[in-house]
Scaffold this motif. Structure first.
Motif, PDB file in Angstrom:
ATOM      1  N   ILE A   1       0.836  -1.206   0.000  1.00 29.83           N
ATOM      2  CA  ILE A   1       0.000   0.000   0.000  1.00 29.83           C
ATOM      3  C   ILE A   1       0.866   1.250   0.000  1.00 29.83           C
ATOM      4  O   ILE A   1       0.649   2.189  -0.773  1.00 29.83           O
ATOM      5  N   LYS A   2       1.873   1.270   0.868  1.00 28.74           N
ATOM      6  CA  LYS A   2       2.755   2.443   0.927  1.00 28.74           C
ATOM      7  C   LYS A   2       3.601   2.549  -0.337  1.00 28.74           C
ATOM      8  O   LYS A   2       3.880   3.652  -0.823  1.00 28.74           O
ATOM      9  N   LEU A   3       3.990   1.425  -0.888  1.00 28.81           N
ATOM     10  CA  LEU A   3       4.823   1.414  -2.088  1.00 28.81           C
ATOM     11  C   LEU A   3       4.131   2.079  -3.267  1.00 28.81           C
ATOM     12  O   LEU A   3       4.761   2.825  -4.032  1.00 28.81           O
ATOM     13  N   VAL A   4       2.836   1.824  -3.435  1.00 26.73           N
ATOM     14  CA  VAL A   4       2.135   2.306  -4.632  1.00 26.73           C
ATOM     15  C   VAL A   4       1.378   3.609  -4.407  1.00 26.73           C
ATOM     16  O   VAL A   4       0.840   4.179  -5.361  1.00 26.73           O
ATOM     17  N   ASP A   5       1.341   4.106  -3.186  1.00 29.24           N
ATOM     18  CA  ASP A   5       0.426   5.201  -2.853  1.00 29.24           C
ATOM     19  C   ASP A   5       0.670   6.465  -3.675  1.00 29.24           C
ATOM     20  O   ASP A   5      -0.268   7.063  -4.204  1.00 29.24           O
ATOM     21  N   VAL A   6       1.922   6.890  -3.783  1.00 32.60           N
ATOM     22  CA  VAL A   6       2.214   8.153  -4.480  1.00 32.60           C
ATOM     23  C   VAL A   6       1.848   8.056  -5.959  1.00 32.60           C
ATOM     24  O   VAL A   6       1.189   8.950  -6.514  1.00 32.60           O
ATOM     25  N   SER A   7       2.257   6.982  -6.605  1.00 34.93           N
ATOM     26  CA  SER A   7       1.985   6.846  -8.038  1.00 34.93           C
ATOM     27  C   SER A   7       0.500   6.647  -8.319  1.00 34.93           C
ATOM     28  O   SER A   7      -0.034   7.155  -9.319  1.00 34.93           O
ATOM     29  N   PHE A   8      -0.183   5.931  -7.443  1.00 32.27           N
ATOM     30  CA  PHE A   8      -1.628   5.734  -7.585  1.00 32.27           C
ATOM     31  C   PHE A   8      -2.362   7.074  -7.455  1.00 32.27           C
ATOM     32  O   PHE A   8      -3.203   7.423  -8.291  1.00 32.27           O
ATOM     33  N   SER A   9      -2.020   7.835  -6.428  1.00 32.56           N
ATOM     34  CA  SER A   9      -2.690   9.116  -6.192  1.00 32.56           C
ATOM     35  C   SER A   9      -2.389  10.106  -7.315  1.00 32.56           C
ATOM     36  O   SER A   9      -3.274  10.868  -7.736  1.00 32.56           O
ATOM     37  N   ASP A  10      -1.147  10.116  -7.785  1.00 28.95           N
ATOM     38  CA  ASP A  10      -0.766  11.017  -8.869  1.00 28.95           C
ATOM     39  C   ASP A  10      -1.581  10.728 -10.129  1.00 28.95           C
ATOM     40  O   ASP A  10      -2.034  11.651 -10.821  1.00 28.95           O
ATOM     41  N   THR A  11      -1.796   9.451 -10.402  1.00 21.34           N
ATOM     42  CA  THR A  11      -2.557   9.071 -11.597  1.00 21.34           C
ATOM     43  C   THR A  11      -4.013   9.510 -11.485  1.00 21.34           C
ATOM     44  O   THR A  11      -4.580  10.054 -12.447  1.00 21.34           O
ATOM     45  N   LEU A  12      -4.617   9.307 -10.327  1.00 16.22           N
ATOM     46  CA  LEU A  12      -6.000   9.751 -10.135  1.00 16.22           C
ATOM     47  C   LEU A  12      -6.112  11.265 -10.297  1.00 16.22           C
ATOM     48  O   LEU A  12      -7.066  11.778 -10.905  1.00 16.22           O
ATOM     49  N   TRP A  13      -5.140  12.001  -9.761  1.00 10.78           N
ATOM     50  CA  TRP A  13      -5.164  13.462  -9.836  1.00 10.78           C
ATOM     51  C   TRP A  13      -5.081  13.925 -11.297  1.00 10.78           C
ATOM     52  O   TRP A  13      -5.814  14.827 -11.711  1.00 10.78           O
ATOM     53  N   LYS A  14      -4.207  13.293 -12.070  1.00  2.61           N
ATOM     54  CA  LYS A  14      -4.061  13.687 -13.471  1.00  2.61           C
ATOM     55  C   LYS A  14      -5.297  13.338 -14.293  1.00  2.61           C
ATOM     56  O   LYS A  14      -5.641  14.058 -15.235  1.00  2.61           O
ATOM     57  N   ILE A  15      -5.970  12.253 -13.937  1.00  4.15           N
ATOM     58  CA  ILE A  15      -7.233  11.931 -14.610  1.00  4.15           C
ATOM     59  C   ILE A  15      -8.265  13.009 -14.311  1.00  4.15           C
ATOM     60  O   ILE A  15      -8.947  13.521 -15.211  1.00  4.15           O
ATOM     61  N   ALA A  16      -8.376  13.370 -13.036  1.00  7.43           N
ATOM     62  CA  ALA A  16      -9.374  14.364 -12.628  1.00  7.43           C
ATOM     63  C   ALA A  16      -9.109  15.725 -13.248  1.00  7.43           C
ATOM     64  O   ALA A  16     -10.047  16.471 -13.558  1.00  7.43           O
ATOM     65  N   CYS A  17      -7.829  16.040 -13.450  1.00  3.22           N
ATOM     66  CA  CYS A  17      -7.472  17.340 -14.031  1.00  3.22           C
ATOM     67  C   CYS A  17      -7.562  17.352 -15.562  1.00  3.22           C
ATOM     68  O   CYS A  17      -7.378  18.406 -16.180  1.00  3.22           O
ATOM     69  N   GLY A  18      -7.810  16.187 -16.150  1.00  8.45           N
ATOM     70  CA  GLY A  18      -7.928  16.109 -17.600  1.00  8.45           C
ATOM     71  C   GLY A  18      -6.621  15.872 -18.317  1.00  8.45           C
ATOM     72  O   GLY A  18      -6.582  15.864 -19.560  1.00  8.45           O
ATOM     73  N   ASP A  19      -5.526  15.673 -17.580  1.00  6.77           N
ATOM     74  CA  ASP A  19      -4.233  15.414 -18.207  1.00  6.77           C
ATOM     75  C   ASP A  19      -4.149  13.993 -18.756  1.00  6.77           C
ATOM     76  O   ASP A  19      -3.337  13.707 -19.646  1.00  6.77           O
ATOM     77  N   ILE A  20      -4.947  13.082 -18.196  1.00 10.69           N
ATOM     78  CA  ILE A  20      -5.017  11.701 -18.660  1.00 10.69           C
ATOM     79  C   ILE A  20      -6.471  11.421 -19.031  1.00 10.69           C
ATOM     80  O   ILE A  20      -7.370  11.658 -18.221  1.00 10.69           O
ATOM     81  N   THR A  21      -6.683  10.901 -20.252  1.00 13.89           N
ATOM     82  CA  THR A  21      -8.065  10.718 -20.718  1.00 13.89           C
ATOM     83  C   THR A  21      -8.381   9.293 -21.166  1.00 13.89           C
ATOM     84  O   THR A  21      -9.472   9.033 -21.666  1.00 13.89           O
ATOM     85  N   ASP A  22      -7.429   8.380 -20.987  1.00 17.51           N
ATOM     86  CA  ASP A  22      -7.707   6.993 -21.373  1.00 17.51           C
ATOM     87  C   ASP A  22      -6.958   6.050 -20.441  1.00 17.51           C
ATOM     88  O   ASP A  22      -5.980   6.437 -19.788  1.00 17.51           O
ATOM     89  N   ILE A  23      -7.396   4.793 -20.394  1.00 24.06           N
ATOM     90  CA  ILE A  23      -6.870   3.830 -19.439  1.00 24.06           C
ATOM     91  C   ILE A  23      -5.412   3.484 -19.725  1.00 24.06           C
ATOM     92  O   ILE A  23      -4.612   3.286 -18.798  1.00 24.06           O
ATOM     93  N   GLU A  24      -5.031   3.423 -20.983  1.00 25.03           N
ATOM     94  CA  GLU A  24      -3.647   3.085 -21.319  1.00 25.03           C
ATOM     95  C   GLU A  24      -2.683   4.148 -20.785  1.00 25.03           C
ATOM     96  O   GLU A  24      -1.629   3.815 -20.232  1.00 25.03           O
ATOM     97  N   SER A  25      -3.047   5.404 -20.934  1.00 25.83           N
ATOM     98  CA  SER A  25      -2.204   6.497 -20.436  1.00 25.83           C
ATOM     99  C   SER A  25      -2.149   6.484 -18.910  1.00 25.83           C
ATOM    100  O   SER A  25      -1.116   6.810 -18.315  1.00 25.83           O
ATOM    101  N   ALA A  26      -3.256   6.115 -18.281  1.00 23.82           N
ATOM    102  CA  ALA A  26      -3.295   6.054 -16.822  1.00 23.82           C
ATOM    103  C   ALA A  26      -2.326   4.997 -16.300  1.00 23.82           C
ATOM    104  O   ALA A  26      -1.547   5.243 -15.369  1.00 23.82           O
ATOM    105  N   GLU A  27      -2.370   3.827 -16.885  1.00 20.04           N
ATOM    106  CA  GLU A  27      -1.497   2.738 -16.445  1.00 20.04           C
ATOM    107  C   GLU A  27      -0.034   3.068 -16.718  1.00 20.04           C
ATOM    108  O   GLU A  27       0.844   2.756 -15.896  1.00 20.04           O
ATOM    109  N   LYS A  28       0.238   3.710 -17.856  1.00 24.92           N
ATOM    110  CA  LYS A  28       1.608   4.117 -18.177  1.00 24.92           C
ATOM    111  C   LYS A  28       2.109   5.152 -17.179  1.00 24.92           C
ATOM    112  O   LYS A  28       3.255   5.081 -16.701  1.00 24.92           O
ATOM    113  N   ASN A  29       1.258   6.121 -16.844  1.00 28.72           N
ATOM    114  CA  ASN A  29       1.653   7.149 -15.882  1.00 28.72           C
ATOM    115  C   ASN A  29       1.959   6.527 -14.518  1.00 28.72           C
ATOM    116  O   ASN A  29       2.953   6.877 -13.871  1.00 28.72           O
ATOM    117  N   PHE A  30       1.109   5.599 -14.088  1.00 30.04           N
ATOM    118  CA  PHE A  30       1.354   4.921 -12.813  1.00 30.04           C
ATOM    119  C   PHE A  30       2.737   4.290 -12.796  1.00 30.04           C
ATOM    120  O   PHE A  30       3.493   4.434 -11.828  1.00 30.04           O
TER     121      PHE A  30
END
Length: 372
Positions: free
Chosen positions: A334-363
């Motif tokens: 949980i601690k290992l993935v927390d920063v990258s997981f949260s960063d990906t959700l934030w970028k989706i919400a801000c519109g910087d990521i708009t598809d699942i492939e980009s989300a997984e790559k960003n993570f």
């Protein structure tokens, strides 16, 4: 302390506040004039945390009546396998729900993922943004219970940890459901960065924003929630038109509500301190249902006891069965993935990521840069 002095009127308890406590704890407990009792947060990022923990007593050895604890909650008191602190309250991610608003719209707090989507769809149709919160932490909190619970259900924790620690190609697909859900919530208007960016901080301004009365679900923690009662009078809107609210877990990704538990900073005994035996007696006195519930109630967080305390604002979460609750500290993934997981959700919400492939790559890219 007043209850304690009714039994021991000639034994005083002195409290000293220390600035920059997370930086100072290891020095405090190893110094010549160490206090008998220190505050210790099992999940806290202390300087030289292991050194500090080594100088704390194992509370399983002093005769505490741990039978009063709810099933599974005792794990929130343990660090490196040792019960380091007497936790008396719980820090849980979740949502503050305006129950009056829901009732006025003939809606109920959702208990299943299907109900969650139906309620959110209805709220959007009525002109509301269902989930709100300060942009600094809303996206890291919105799925934290569901994500942590999913990780905890994996039988081979070592293999899962290695998958992320080795930056295995495609490891971001593990969170496909969570990333897809966030993409869907943004598209459907369940959550809006335009709204969240106007909330100025993760505590007081988030609370005052909620008290305006048009936020169905505020993504928050019980620790933040503890400050709400005392701020009701600061809101003109709430003072003019008060409403009922409570703290819940919502099944954003999971099929039913689940909880990821952590303890509010607990009381730890410093080994070899001057009055260590009195400190042990003090903690034995505190470790009973009445005192633990009283401390949690005054602070305004859920109690650790089996009955869960009497605060009606936590009824929904205290009623969840033990198998629906996990202790995040017990799962290093949980601690290992927390920063990258949260960063990906934030970028989706801000519109910087708009598809699942980009989300997984960003993570995967952020994981490689930030993993512990």
């Amino acid at each position: 302390m007043e209850d304690w002095n009714e039994i021991y009127p000639n034994v005083s308890v002195e409290y000293n506040k220390v600035d920059a406590y997370y930086d100072q704890l290891s020095r405090i407990v190893t110094g010549d004039n160490a206090p008998e009792i220190a505050m210790f947060d099992i999940d806290g990022d202390y300087v030289d945390k292991d050194v500090a923990a080594e100088h704390l007593a194992d509370l399983t050895e002093i005769g505490l009546n741990t039978d009063v604890y709810a099933d599974g909650v005792l794990d929130t008191c343990k660090y490196n396998g040792k019960m380091c602190a007497l936790n008396w309250g719980l820090r849980i991610p979740g949502f503050v729900v305006n129950t009056t608003l829901l009732k006025d719209l003939d809606l109920e707090v959702p208990k299943t993922q299907e109900e969650f989507q139906t309620v959110c769809d209805t709220l959007v149709e009525k002109g509301y943004t269902p989930i709100q919160g300060c942009t600094q932490n809303v996206y890291s909190l919105v799925m934290q219970n569901d994500r942590d619970y999913q990780i905890a259900q994996e039988e081979d924790q070592e293999a899962l940890y290695e998958r992320f620690d080795s930056e295995e190609a495609g490891c971001g697909s593990y969170f496909e459901k969570e990333f897809s859900t966030m993409l869907d919530m943004v598209e459907k208007g369940y959550i809006s960065e335009d709204v969240n960016s106007t909330i100025e901080d993760i505590y007081e301004m988030s609370i005052l924003h909620f008290f305006e009365g048009d936020t169905p679900f505020l993504s928050f923690t019980t620790e933040g929630f503890s400050g709400m009662k005392k701020r009701e009078s600061k809101s003109e809107k709430f003072t003019e038109k008060p409403f009922e609210y409570e703290f819940v877990s919502l099944p954003v990704c999971a099929e039913e509500p689940v909880l990821s538990l952590a303890g509010v900073s607990g009381l730890a005994i410093v080994k070899d301190s001057e009055n260590e035996k009195w400190a042990e007696e003090f903690l034995r006195f505190l470790c009973n249902e009445e005192e633990l519930d009283k401390m949690a109630s005054i602070k305004g967080v859920p109690s650790v006891t089996k009955n869960g305390g009497e605060d009606a604002r936590f009824t929904e979460i205290t009623s969840l069965s033990p198998e629906k609750k996990i202790n995040a500290e017990s799962y290093p993934v949980i601690k290992l993935v927390d920063v990258s997981f949260s960063d990906t959700l934030w970028k989706i919400a801000c519109g910087d990521i708009t598809d699942i492939e980009s989300a997984e790559k960003n993570f995967e890219e952020v994981l490689a840069q930030t993993k512990y």
